[in-house]
Design a protein around this motif. Structure first.
Motif, mmCIF file in Angstrom:
data_model
loop_
_atom_site.group_PDB
_atom_site.id
_atom_site.type_symbol
_atom_site.label_atom_id
_atom_site.label_comp_id
_atom_site.label_asym_id
_atom_site.label_seq_id
_atom_site.Cartn_x
_atom_site.Cartn_y
_atom_site.Cartn_z
ATOM 1 N N LEU A 68 -0.066 -3.281 -6.970
ATOM 2 C CA LEU A 68 -0.318 -2.624 -5.689
ATOM 3 C C LEU A 68 0.724 -1.548 -5.417
ATOM 4 O O LEU A 68 0.383 -0.440 -4.965
ATOM 5 C CB LEU A 68 -0.307 -3.673 -4.574
ATOM 6 C CG LEU A 68 -0.645 -3.164 -3.165
ATOM 7 C CD1 LEU A 68 -2.038 -2.563 -3.139
ATOM 8 C CD2 LEU A 68 -0.534 -4.289 -2.150
ATOM 9 N N LEU A 69 1.983 -1.839 -5.687
ATOM 10 C CA LEU A 69 3.038 -0.848 -5.495
ATOM 11 C C LEU A 69 2.841 0.353 -6.402
ATOM 12 O O LEU A 69 3.074 1.498 -6.009
ATOM 13 C CB LEU A 69 4.405 -1.491 -5.758
ATOM 14 C CG LEU A 69 4.906 -2.473 -4.703
ATOM 15 C CD1 LEU A 69 6.214 -3.117 -5.156
ATOM 16 C CD2 LEU A 69 5.110 -1.763 -3.364
ATOM 17 N N SER A 70 2.410 0.094 -7.629
ATOM 18 C CA SER A 70 2.151 1.185 -8.566
ATOM 19 C C SER A 70 1.032 2.092 -8.046
ATOM 20 O O SER A 70 1.126 3.318 -8.107
ATOM 21 C CB SER A 70 1.784 0.614 -9.934
ATOM 22 O OG SER A 70 1.485 1.651 -10.835
ATOM 23 N N GLU A 71 -0.021 1.455 -7.523
ATOM 24 C CA GLU A 71 -1.123 2.245 -6.960
ATOM 25 C C GLU A 71 -0.661 3.042 -5.742
ATOM 26 O O GLU A 71 -1.050 4.198 -5.567
ATOM 27 C CB GLU A 71 -2.272 1.313 -6.585
ATOM 28 C CG GLU A 71 -2.963 0.672 -7.797
ATOM 29 C CD GLU A 71 -4.053 -0.302 -7.381
ATOM 30 O OE1 GLU A 71 -4.181 -0.544 -6.157
ATOM 31 O OE2 GLU A 71 -4.757 -0.824 -8.263
ATOM 32 N N LYS A 72 0.173 2.412 -4.899
ATOM 33 C CA LYS A 72 0.685 3.113 -3.725
ATOM 34 C C LYS A 72 1.553 4.305 -4.131
ATOM 35 O O LYS A 72 1.458 5.392 -3.551
ATOM 36 C CB LYS A 72 1.497 2.144 -2.853
ATOM 37 C CG LYS A 72 0.682 1.033 -2.212
ATOM 38 C CD LYS A 72 -0.282 1.586 -1.182
ATOM 39 C CE LYS A 72 -1.023 0.450 -0.477
ATOM 40 N NZ LYS A 72 -2.001 0.961 0.511
ATOM 41 N N ASP A 73 2.423 4.087 -5.124
ATOM 42 C CA ASP A 73 3.280 5.181 -5.605
ATOM 43 C C ASP A 73 2.438 6.337 -6.141
ATOM 44 O O ASP A 73 2.747 7.510 -5.905
ATOM 45 C CB ASP A 73 4.230 4.671 -6.692
ATOM 46 C CG ASP A 73 5.271 3.715 -6.128
ATOM 47 O OD1 ASP A 73 5.496 3.751 -4.909
ATOM 48 O OD2 ASP A 73 5.850 2.938 -6.920
ATOM 49 N N LYS A 74 1.380 5.996 -6.850
ATOM 50 C CA LYS A 74 0.496 7.028 -7.386
ATOM 51 C C LYS A 74 -0.182 7.793 -6.262
ATOM 52 O O LYS A 74 -0.286 9.027 -6.303
ATOM 53 C CB LYS A 74 -0.549 6.377 -8.301
ATOM 54 C CG LYS A 74 -1.472 7.381 -8.974
ATOM 55 C CD LYS A 74 -2.454 6.669 -9.887
ATOM 56 C CE LYS A 74 -3.404 7.676 -10.551
ATOM 57 N NZ LYS A 74 -4.389 6.990 -11.436
#
Length: 237
Positions: A68-74
């Motif tokens: 989820l954090l990776s998607e948010k960062d993207k």
């Protein structure tokens, strides 16, 4: 004799029962020990299974959070990129608008100036129509044309015609751009459109009437560009 035999039989039976009980007592204790140990093993296995299951769930939650954090960062990176592009587009738009406004300001009178070129040409032809010998007072007095009144009148007439054509062409050019001449002679004086230079009573004319125009007035698309400078009939009373 019978009582002795009976007592011996009872004693033998009691001894036999005691032996049987003692034999049964050991396996029951052993069985209880095995049952307790089995219960402990099952509890340990259950605890290990619970721990493993909790660890697996925790790891899954951690992986989900990481994803989820990776998607948010993207998504944040995409938004930042879009924001920077938007700022660049706005800056380019402001720059283009500034240049267009500057260009429009510099070339706003281009069409008007182009229309005036014909007037300049006619004025040039009118000036060219005057012979060089008549362009200065001393040369004109010494020239042969000064002795010939008819030729001199022709030159003067040609000059007037050329200047008159220049005025006509100039008024046409002004009118094409919304500038129109206002000649209020004979009209009632209007302070919003006329500038009274003087007043004088005149017989046969109504008071507050324009009887002479010293400078024509001009309007730009209906708005007063310059008021006409006029003389007004005064009220004799």
């Amino acid at each position: 004799m019978l009582s002795v035999v009976r007592n011996a039989a009872v004693a033998s039976a009691r001894q036999s029962t005691a032996l049987n009980v003692s034999r049964l007592a050991v396996p029951i204790g052993i069985r209880r020990g095995y049952a307790t140990e089995n219960n402990n093993n099952e509890e340990k296995k259950q605890e290990e299974n619970d721990k493993q299951q909790a660890a697996a769930e925790e790891k899954k939650e951690e992986n989900d959070a990481t994803k989820l954090l990776s998607e948010k960062d993207k998504k944040i990176a995409e938004l930042q990129d879009a924001y920077i592009r938007c700022l660049a587009d706005q800056e380019n738009l402001r720059e283009r608008t500034r240049k267009e406004i500057e260009s429009a300001r510099e070339f706003a009178i281009q069409k008007f100036a182009k229309d005036l070129l014909d007037t300049v040409d006619i004025l040039g032809m009118a000036l060219t129509a005057v012979p060089e010998t008549l362009r200065t007072k001393q040369a004109a007095l010494e020239s042969e044309l000064a002795q010939d009144v008819e030729k001199l009148a022709d030159q003067l007439s040609n000059l007037y015609t050329g200047v008159s054509m220049t005025e006509t062409e100039l008024l046409k050019a002004l009118k094409r751009h919304g500038v129109e001449q206002d000649n209020p002679e004979g009209q009632e004086f209007n302070p919003n459109k006329h500038q009274a230079l003087f007043q004088t009573p005149m017989a046969g004319k109504d008071a507050n009437t324009v009887f002479v125009v010293q400078k024509m007035g001009y309007t730009l698309k209906g708005r007063v560009l310059r008021p006409a400078q006029v003389g007004v009939v005064a009220d004799t009373q």
